[in-house]
Design a protein around this motif. Structure first.
Motif, PDB file in Angstrom:
ATOM      1  N   PHE A 136       0.376  -1.219   0.153  1.00 38.65           N
ATOM      2  CA  PHE A 136      -0.141  -0.014  -0.050  1.00 38.65           C
ATOM      3  C   PHE A 136       0.825   1.747   0.270  1.00 38.65           C
ATOM      4  O   PHE A 136       0.946   2.460  -0.251  1.00 38.65           O
ATOM      5  N   ILE A 137       1.846   1.164   0.904  1.00 38.15           N
ATOM      6  CA  ILE A 137       2.205   2.277   1.193  1.00 38.15           C
ATOM      7  C   ILE A 137       3.332   3.090  -0.091  1.00 38.15           C
ATOM      8  O   ILE A 137       3.407   4.040  -0.894  1.00 38.15           O
ATOM      9  N   ILE A 138       3.950   1.683  -1.292  1.00 37.64           N
ATOM     10  CA  ILE A 138       4.766   1.725  -1.826  1.00 37.64           C
ATOM     11  C   ILE A 138       3.227   2.654  -3.298  1.00 37.64           C
ATOM     12  O   ILE A 138       4.010   2.659  -4.016  1.00 37.64           O
ATOM     13  N   MET A 139       2.573   1.409  -3.468  1.00 37.46           N
ATOM     14  CA  MET A 139       1.460   2.103  -4.248  1.00 37.46           C
ATOM     15  C   MET A 139       0.611   3.062  -3.864  1.00 37.46           C
ATOM     16  O   MET A 139       0.745   4.731  -4.870  1.00 37.46           O
ATOM     17  N   ALA A 140       0.778   3.945  -3.036  1.00 39.91           N
ATOM     18  CA  ALA A 140       0.416   5.747  -2.911  1.00 39.91           C
ATOM     19  C   ALA A 140       1.253   6.189  -2.778  1.00 39.91           C
ATOM     20  O   ALA A 140       1.089   7.512  -3.830  1.00 39.91           O
ATOM     21  N   PHE A 141       2.830   6.306  -2.432  1.00 42.28           N
ATOM     22  CA  PHE A 141       3.972   7.033  -3.623  1.00 42.28           C
ATOM     23  C   PHE A 141       3.439   7.167  -4.987  1.00 42.28           C
ATOM     24  O   PHE A 141       3.751   7.970  -5.198  1.00 42.28           O
ATOM     25  N   CYS A 142       3.358   5.491  -5.326  1.00 44.89           N
ATOM     26  CA  CYS A 142       4.085   5.966  -6.994  1.00 44.89           C
ATOM     27  C   CYS A 142       2.497   6.710  -6.993  1.00 44.89           C
ATOM     28  O   CYS A 142       2.487   7.524  -8.177  1.00 44.89           O
ATOM     29  N   ILE A 143       1.370   6.411  -7.003  1.00 50.24           N
ATOM     30  CA  ILE A 143       0.215   6.955  -7.615  1.00 50.24           C
ATOM     31  C   ILE A 143       0.519   8.763  -7.005  1.00 50.24           C
ATOM     32  O   ILE A 143       0.370   9.346  -8.148  1.00 50.24           O
ATOM     33  N   PHE A 144       0.797   9.248  -5.508  1.00 48.99           N
ATOM     34  CA  PHE A 144       0.691  10.734  -5.525  1.00 48.99           C
ATOM     35  C   PHE A 144       2.212  11.361  -6.545  1.00 48.99           C
ATOM     36  O   PHE A 144       2.488  12.162  -6.905  1.00 48.99           O
ATOM     37  N   LEU A 145       3.653  10.065  -7.013  1.00 52.66           N
ATOM     38  CA  LEU A 145       4.096  11.511  -7.725  1.00 52.66           C
ATOM     39  C   LEU A 145       4.112  10.960  -9.125  1.00 52.66           C
ATOM     40  O   LEU A 145       3.945  11.859  -9.984  1.00 52.66           O
ATOM     41  N   ALA A 155       3.463  14.592 -11.218  1.00 48.80           N
ATOM     42  CA  ALA A 155       3.661  15.206 -12.400  1.00 48.80           C
ATOM     43  C   ALA A 155       2.711  15.090 -13.428  1.00 48.80           C
ATOM     44  O   ALA A 155       3.016  15.821 -14.726  1.00 48.80           O
ATOM     45  N   VAL A 156       1.515  14.479 -13.420  1.00 49.52           N
ATOM     46  CA  VAL A 156      -0.051  14.714 -14.197  1.00 49.52           C
ATOM     47  C   VAL A 156      -0.176  16.328 -14.594  1.00 49.52           C
ATOM     48  O   VAL A 156      -0.226  17.504 -14.918  1.00 49.52           O
ATOM     49  N   ASN A 157      -0.366  16.922 -12.773  1.00 53.43           N
ATOM     50  CA  ASN A 157      -0.517  18.088 -12.761  1.00 53.43           C
ATOM     51  C   ASN A 157       0.590  19.127 -13.034  1.00 53.43           C
ATOM     52  O   ASN A 157       0.064  20.293 -13.981  1.00 53.43           O
ATOM     53  N   LYS A 158       1.714  18.932 -12.444  1.00 56.99           N
ATOM     54  CA  LYS A 158       3.225  19.972 -13.775  1.00 56.99           C
ATOM     55  C   LYS A 158       2.813  19.775 -14.993  1.00 56.99           C
ATOM     56  O   LYS A 158       3.209  20.562 -15.303  1.00 56.99           O
ATOM     57  N   LEU A 159       2.815  18.945 -15.337  1.00 56.69           N
ATOM     58  CA  LEU A 159       2.140  18.681 -17.072  1.00 56.69           C
ATOM     59  C   LEU A 159       1.222  19.815 -17.635  1.00 56.69           C
ATOM     60  O   LEU A 159       1.605  20.410 -18.274  1.00 56.69           O
TER      61      LEU A 159
END
Length: 142
Positions: free
Chosen positions: A84-93, A97-101
């Motif tokens: 869960f922690i890995i998935m949440a961190f990846c989704i956050f990233l 990135a999408v918001n930045k783009l």
């Protein structure tokens, strides 16, 4: 019935629904990758530290032995927490990135020009184009 099928077709082929379906499929595949990474790499690394057993279980003695025995599978639970922690961190990233783009192409909004001003005599708010204050009738500089 034909109109219902046409409406359903229009709904199912909307961009939002298709995007969501693709996201769910990619998310499931990514979940499998993260689970494999945790099970095959992280758990053995943790197990190698001090001879710990990460996939451990605790026997509940009041449940008996043999086929009826029950266990607390704390290792499996911990594996899911790490997943869960890995998935949440990846989704956050990814969201970051999408918001930045999406913000790259947008023009920054300039603040709107003021439409009112304050009368220097009575301190009431008046139209910016006014030459006489409607409250105190003072003459204003243009």
């Amino acid at each position: 019935m034909k109109k219902f099928l046409e409406e359903f077709k229009a709904f199912a082929l909307k961009g939002n629904v298709m995007d969501m379906a693709v996201g769910v499929i990619i998310g499931a595949a990514f979940g499998s990758i993260v689970t494999a990474f945790t099970t095959d790499f992280i758990n053995p690394l943790i197990n190698s530290i001090g001879g710990a057993t990460f996939g451990g279980k605790i026997h509940l003695p009041w449940t008996g032995t043999g086929e009826n025995a029950q266990y607390l599978l704390w290792g499996d639970f911990l594996t899911q927490v790490i997943n869960f922690i890995i998935m949440a961190f990846c989704i956050f990233l990814m969201v970051k990135a999408v918001n930045k783009l999406t913000s790259i192409g947008k023009k920054k909004e300039t603040p709107a020009a003021p439409t009112t001003k304050i009368c220097p005599k009575c301190r009431s708010e008046i139209n910016i184009d006014a030459t006489k204050c409607p409250c105190c009738t003072a003459d204003l500089d243009a």
